[in-house]
Design an enzyme around this catalytic site. Sequence first.
Site, PDB file in Angstrom:
ATOM      1  N   ASP A   1       5.751  -7.581  -9.890  1.00 44.69           N
ATOM      2  CA  ASP A   1       4.869  -8.573  -9.185  1.00 44.69           C
ATOM      3  C   ASP A   1       5.487  -8.874  -7.774  1.00 44.69           C
ATOM      4  O   ASP A   1       6.746  -8.918  -7.441  1.00 44.69           O
ATOM      5  CB  ASP A   1       5.026  -9.850  -9.892  1.00 44.69           C
ATOM      6  CG  ASP A   1       3.967 -10.727  -9.516  1.00 44.69           C
ATOM      7  OD1 ASP A   1       3.062 -10.415  -9.784  1.00 44.69           O
ATOM      8  OD2 ASP A   1       4.117 -11.803  -8.922  1.00 44.69           O
TER       9      ASP A   1
ATOM     10  N   HIS B   1      -2.608   1.667  -5.050  1.00 38.70           N
ATOM     11  CA  HIS B   1      -1.623   1.692  -3.809  1.00 38.70           C
ATOM     12  C   HIS B   1      -0.265   1.878  -4.371  1.00 38.70           C
ATOM     13  O   HIS B   1       0.636   2.600  -3.799  1.00 38.70           O
ATOM     14  CB  HIS B   1      -2.030   0.775  -2.836  1.00 38.70           C
ATOM     15  CG  HIS B   1      -3.209   1.005  -2.292  1.00 38.70           C
ATOM     16  ND1 HIS B   1      -3.712   1.831  -1.268  1.00 38.70           N
ATOM     17  CD2 HIS B   1      -4.685   0.311  -2.309  1.00 38.70           C
ATOM     18  CE1 HIS B   1      -5.062   1.645  -1.020  1.00 38.70           C
ATOM     19  NE2 HIS B   1      -5.509   0.718  -1.720  1.00 38.70           N
TER      20      HIS B   1
ATOM     21  N   THR C   1       0.499  -1.334 -13.878  1.00 37.50           N
ATOM     22  CA  THR C   1       0.135  -2.084 -12.562  1.00 37.50           C
ATOM     23  C   THR C   1      -1.763  -1.412 -12.311  1.00 37.50           C
ATOM     24  O   THR C   1      -2.107  -0.267 -12.908  1.00 37.50           O
ATOM     25  CB  THR C   1       0.377  -1.654 -11.253  1.00 37.50           C
ATOM     26  OG1 THR C   1      -0.216  -2.209 -10.109  1.00 37.50           O
ATOM     27  CG2 THR C   1       0.509   0.109 -10.954  1.00 37.50           C
TER      28      THR C   1
ATOM     29  N   PHE D   1      -1.480  -0.919   2.557  1.00 39.27           N
ATOM     30  CA  PHE D   1      -2.372  -1.813   1.883  1.00 39.27           C
ATOM     31  C   PHE D   1      -2.063  -3.261   1.787  1.00 39.27           C
ATOM     32  O   PHE D   1      -1.194  -3.590   2.486  1.00 39.27           O
ATOM     33  CB  PHE D   1      -2.585  -1.505   0.291  1.00 39.27           C
ATOM     34  CG  PHE D   1      -1.343  -1.831  -0.619  1.00 39.27           C
ATOM     35  CD1 PHE D   1      -0.436  -1.137  -0.586  1.00 39.27           C
ATOM     36  CD2 PHE D   1      -1.299  -2.902  -1.402  1.00 39.27           C
ATOM     37  CE1 PHE D   1       0.940  -1.567  -1.105  1.00 39.27           C
ATOM     38  CE2 PHE D   1      -0.119  -3.454  -2.220  1.00 39.27           C
ATOM     39  CZ  PHE D   1       0.997  -2.583  -2.276  1.00 39.27           C
ATOM     40  N   GLY D   2      -2.879  -4.266   1.378  1.00 37.31           N
ATOM     41  CA  GLY D   2      -2.631  -5.442   1.423  1.00 37.31           C
ATOM     42  C   GLY D   2      -2.251  -6.068   2.696  1.00 37.31           C
ATOM     43  O   GLY D   2      -3.008  -5.940   3.691  1.00 37.31           O
TER      44      GLY D   2
END
Length: 201
Positions: free
Chosen positions: A69, A12, A8, A148-149
Amino acid sequence: MKHLVFATNNQHKLEEVQAMVGQTFELKSLKEIGCFAEIPETGITFEENASQKSRYIFEHFKVDCFSDDSGLEVDALGGEPGVYSAHYSGSRDTETNMQLVLDNLGANTNRKARFRCVISLILDGREYFFEGSAEGEITRERSGSSGFGYDPIFRPEGYQNTFSEMSQEEKNKISHRAKAMDKLVEFLTKRASSNPQPHSV
Ligand code: ITT
């Protein structure tokens, strides 16, 4: 201790997963194996993209590795942003992507959503998949500052707080990634106990 490469570029994710498996496995980042490439992610399913990432690392570096993913699926948006979560608005800017989800949902009262995570593990040249999901809903506005995100706009089912208002420890008990990682760890632990000298990188 078993070494595994986590394929990755998302720092995070790496920190979350390191906190989950720190006692059991020593994770190596892409940087640590000297991989600075932009790994292609051109699939239309989480499975395809996870597989692309781990196979890329196995083919180029010949090491045991896994990738995840993941993304957010919003029912009223027909499952968007889904596999396009990382760059939903056309950029990787988290604020812009979150705002687009909020704008597209508008005042819709159906705010049901889930995070999904698919892990592809390549071990001794064979591929295995592990999945996890976390049901919840999209809030009306951002709340919280950790994670995050899309964490600030996702409230998991049965909780008052968004993922972003939780500590990493709390999120890691219930998240999509934690559920998929639990399955991966169980698989590796069983395998290690039936094979006393597991292959390591
Ligand atoms: P790698 O591909 O390098 O792992 P990435 O960030 O591009 O990093 P994905 O392709 O899996 O990862 O995209 C997942 C996106 O979905 C991520 O960038 C976030 O926007 C969102 N996402 C996934 N898991 C999340 C989580 O636990 N909390 C909030 N947002 C998440």
